[in-house]
Design a protein around this motif. Sequence first.
Motif, PDB file in Angstrom:
ATOM      1  N   VAL A   1       0.670  -1.180  -0.020  1.00 61.14           N
ATOM      2  CA  VAL A   1      -0.036   0.211   0.051  1.00 61.14           C
ATOM      3  C   VAL A   1       0.766   1.334  -0.039  1.00 61.14           C
ATOM      4  O   VAL A   1       0.296   2.231  -0.167  1.00 61.14           O
ATOM      5  N   ILE A   2       2.181   1.402   0.403  1.00 65.18           N
ATOM      6  CA  ILE A   2       2.938   2.242   0.263  1.00 65.18           C
ATOM      7  C   ILE A   2       4.392   2.012  -0.544  1.00 65.18           C
ATOM      8  O   ILE A   2       4.772   0.895  -0.509  1.00 65.18           O
ATOM      9  N   PRO A   3       4.714   3.166  -0.921  1.00 62.56           N
ATOM     10  CA  PRO A   3       6.151   2.835  -1.597  1.00 62.56           C
ATOM     11  C   PRO A   3       7.254   2.745  -0.385  1.00 62.56           C
ATOM     12  O   PRO A   3       7.213   3.450   0.655  1.00 62.56           O
ATOM     13  N   LEU A   4       8.404   1.775  -0.479  1.00 65.54           N
ATOM     14  CA  LEU A   4       9.362   1.591   0.400  1.00 65.54           C
ATOM     15  C   LEU A   4      10.320   2.623   0.362  1.00 65.54           C
ATOM     16  O   LEU A   4      11.411   2.326   0.037  1.00 65.54           O
ATOM     17  N   ARG A   5      10.125   3.751   0.938  1.00 64.11           N
ATOM     18  CA  ARG A   5      10.835   4.997   0.959  1.00 64.11           C
ATOM     19  C   ARG A   5      10.407   5.956   2.231  1.00 64.11           C
ATOM     20  O   ARG A   5       9.018   5.683   2.707  1.00 64.11           O
ATOM     21  N   PRO A   6      11.042   6.851   2.687  1.00 64.68           N
ATOM     22  CA  PRO A   6      10.523   7.755   3.441  1.00 64.68           C
ATOM     23  C   PRO A   6       9.060   8.544   2.946  1.00 64.68           C
ATOM     24  O   PRO A   6       9.008   8.858   1.815  1.00 64.68           O
ATOM     25  N   LEU A   7       8.104   8.184   3.776  1.00 68.41           N
ATOM     26  CA  LEU A   7       6.789   8.725   3.462  1.00 68.41           C
ATOM     27  C   LEU A   7       6.405  10.470   3.437  1.00 68.41           C
ATOM     28  O   LEU A   7       6.941  10.863   4.698  1.00 68.41           O
ATOM     29  N   VAL A   8       5.677  10.648   2.600  1.00 66.78           N
ATOM     30  CA  VAL A   8       5.219  12.063   2.957  1.00 66.78           C
ATOM     31  C   VAL A   8       3.651  11.910   3.461  1.00 66.78           C
ATOM     32  O   VAL A   8       2.974  10.724   3.474  1.00 66.78           O
ATOM     33  N   LEU A   9       2.968  13.205   3.441  1.00 74.62           N
ATOM     34  CA  LEU A   9       1.566  12.980   4.037  1.00 74.62           C
ATOM     35  C   LEU A   9       0.549  12.198   3.024  1.00 74.62           C
ATOM     36  O   LEU A   9      -0.219  11.670   3.581  1.00 74.62           O
TER      37      LEU A   9
ATOM     38  N   ILE B   1       1.122   8.502   3.528  1.00 69.01           N
ATOM     39  CA  ILE B   1       0.548   7.983   4.608  1.00 69.01           C
ATOM     40  C   ILE B   1      -1.302   7.777   4.504  1.00 69.01           C
ATOM     41  O   ILE B   1      -1.761   6.961   4.880  1.00 69.01           O
ATOM     42  N   LEU B   2      -1.813   9.021   4.222  1.00 68.54           N
ATOM     43  CA  LEU B   2      -3.220   8.993   3.741  1.00 68.54           C
ATOM     44  C   LEU B   2      -3.738   7.978   2.691  1.00 68.54           C
ATOM     45  O   LEU B   2      -4.489   7.242   3.072  1.00 68.54           O
ATOM     46  N   GLU B   3      -2.993   8.086   1.736  1.00 73.28           N
ATOM     47  CA  GLU B   3      -3.328   7.103   0.607  1.00 73.28           C
ATOM     48  C   GLU B   3      -3.126   5.796   1.082  1.00 73.28           C
ATOM     49  O   GLU B   3      -3.996   4.838   0.774  1.00 73.28           O
ATOM     50  N   GLY B   4      -1.852   5.368   1.913  1.00 70.77           N
ATOM     51  CA  GLY B   4      -1.747   4.019   2.284  1.00 70.77           C
ATOM     52  C   GLY B   4      -2.876   3.566   3.300  1.00 70.77           C
ATOM     53  O   GLY B   4      -3.387   2.373   3.378  1.00 70.77           O
TER      54      GLY B   4
ATOM     55  N   TRP C   1       6.787  17.713  15.646  1.00 71.85           N
ATOM     56  CA  TRP C   1       5.660  18.637  15.147  1.00 71.85           C
ATOM     57  C   TRP C   1       5.029  17.804  13.866  1.00 71.85           C
ATOM     58  O   TRP C   1       3.888  18.231  13.623  1.00 71.85           O
ATOM     59  N   ARG C   2       6.097  17.028  13.307  1.00 72.78           N
ATOM     60  CA  ARG C   2       5.310  16.394  12.079  1.00 72.78           C
ATOM     61  C   ARG C   2       4.543  15.489  12.470  1.00 72.78           C
ATOM     62  O   ARG C   2       3.469  15.344  11.877  1.00 72.78           O
ATOM     63  N   ILE C   3       4.681  14.584  13.364  1.00 77.57           N
ATOM     64  CA  ILE C   3       3.794  13.618  13.890  1.00 77.57           C
ATOM     65  C   ILE C   3       2.660  14.313  14.510  1.00 77.57           C
ATOM     66  O   ILE C   3       1.377  13.752  14.224  1.00 77.57           O
ATOM     67  N   LEU C   4       2.735  15.320  15.053  1.00 80.25           N
ATOM     68  CA  LEU C   4       1.521  15.835  15.571  1.00 80.25           C
ATOM     69  C   LEU C   4       0.519  16.615  14.627  1.00 80.25           C
ATOM     70  O   LEU C   4      -0.644  16.385  14.788  1.00 80.25           O
ATOM     71  N   GLY C   5       1.131  17.046  13.621  1.00 78.95           N
ATOM     72  CA  GLY C   5       0.469  17.742  12.335  1.00 78.95           C
ATOM     73  C   GLY C   5      -0.308  16.443  11.683  1.00 78.95           C
ATOM     74  O   GLY C   5      -1.462  16.423  11.237  1.00 78.95           O
TER      75      GLY C   5
ATOM     76  N   THR D   1      -1.547   5.211  12.242  1.00 70.80           N
ATOM     77  CA  THR D   1      -0.696   5.091  13.470  1.00 70.80           C
ATOM     78  C   THR D   1       0.621   3.844  12.897  1.00 70.80           C
ATOM     79  O   THR D   1       1.793   4.211  13.052  1.00 70.80           O
ATOM     80  N   GLY D   2       0.077   3.024  12.350  1.00 72.26           N
ATOM     81  CA  GLY D   2       0.949   2.018  11.888  1.00 72.26           C
ATOM     82  C   GLY D   2       1.899   2.361  10.802  1.00 72.26           C
ATOM     83  O   GLY D   2       3.110   2.207  10.772  1.00 72.26           O
ATOM     84  N   LEU D   3       1.327   3.345   9.814  1.00 71.93           N
ATOM     85  CA  LEU D   3       2.384   3.786   8.722  1.00 71.93           C
ATOM     86  C   LEU D   3       3.439   4.794   9.450  1.00 71.93           C
ATOM     87  O   LEU D   3       4.215   5.008   8.900  1.00 71.93           O
TER      88      LEU D   3
END
Length: 420
Positions: A124-132, A135-138, A324-328, A395-397
């Motif tokens: 469901v996600i590309p195997l690299r650092p994720l952007v917003l 995460i939502l698409e995944g 801040w990133r996780i909180l946002g 949360t898992g992503l």
Amino acid sequence: MTNWASPSGDRQPDDSAGAASPPPYRHLGSPGAPTPPQNQPQNQPQNQPQNQPQNQPRYGQYAPGYGPGYGPGGQGQVGQGQVGQGQYGYGATQYAQPYNQPYNQQGPPPPYAEPRAFAPKPGVIPLRPLVLGDILEGAFRTVRGNPSATIGLAFIVATIFAIPTVLVTLVVSNTAFGASDAGDVLMTLASYAGQLVSTVASILLSGMLIVVVAEAVLGHRASIGEAWERIRPRLAALLGATFLVALAVIVVGALLVGLGVLAYVAAGTAAAVIVAVLGAVLFLCAAVWVTTRLSLAPAAITLEGMGPIAGLKRSWALTDGQFWRILGITLLTQLLIGAIVGIIMVPAMLIAVGVLATTVDDTGSGAMPVGFLIFMQVLTIFTTAITAPFTSSVTGLLYLDQRIRREAFDLELMNAAGLK
């Protein structure tokens, strides 16, 4: 089977994503670049004239008296760049040669755009650092790709844990509200019992859904039975971590209340009010900070097999520098969930309140109607089945994203997915 354990040894986590990126492309002619092969002819033709004028220029050189300006000594009118300067209406172009620079020596070519790194996507996600957006698409893809183990699982768990709450509430509701102190006490206890049961249900459901989303990242469809087998030995640790966090909140709240009482005794009402307001603000800020830093503990406990304290420490380490990133992302997720819940709950609550008011007026009793209680529980089950899978998936992503950023966990995921 995926090795979800954290890396051992003295390796320090960093914020880099995956393996070290290759150095940028170096152009021919730039400092440090390899020198291109000189394709010089080895054997000169034999039929060239033996006696050549001494002042005859070689190929690529200027004739005597002619410089780079195309005129004698490089000062000709055309060499002055009159055409390139726009005297005849053409204007300077990107092909115009600089005044005192020989032809074909315009400096290094423009830099090439670095190719975008290819990221495999087995699930469901590309195997690299994720952007917003990833995460939502995944999260959406996880729910849509495996509805039975997400929405169906949430519906089953919420229904099972709602049954004792409904039974206790129905028994207590036989006592009219306000008719006696016993009725009020029983309703309060029933409310607390319902909240406790809901907390246990949410912990169990969150752990099982994290297993589902972890398998979805690898392209696997986990069943409800598989999720239960993975979460069953970790349930006690999940409950222990929740209990520790709740205990810490209670202790801090009690300390703030004690400070307010001391301020009231020492300086009066005004000082107590000031202390209470400041304490409430500080408590709220501290609660948000600690909750965000510990939000990845359920995933660490479930997937890495840690205990409650180790899981909390693991979440604290993974969220270091990423508050801040996780909180946002968490707040945006809650806003989306709140919008969905509002669309469902507002019309239903208006109908339920209207029915409740009509029932109370008709009967003249303060007892809670049975139909209203059942309706509210069904509505709670329905909203939980829709919103819980999406929240747990985010949360898992987030947990996997932090491990990819700090530990190059994408390489382990590629191996688990069978990718080279």
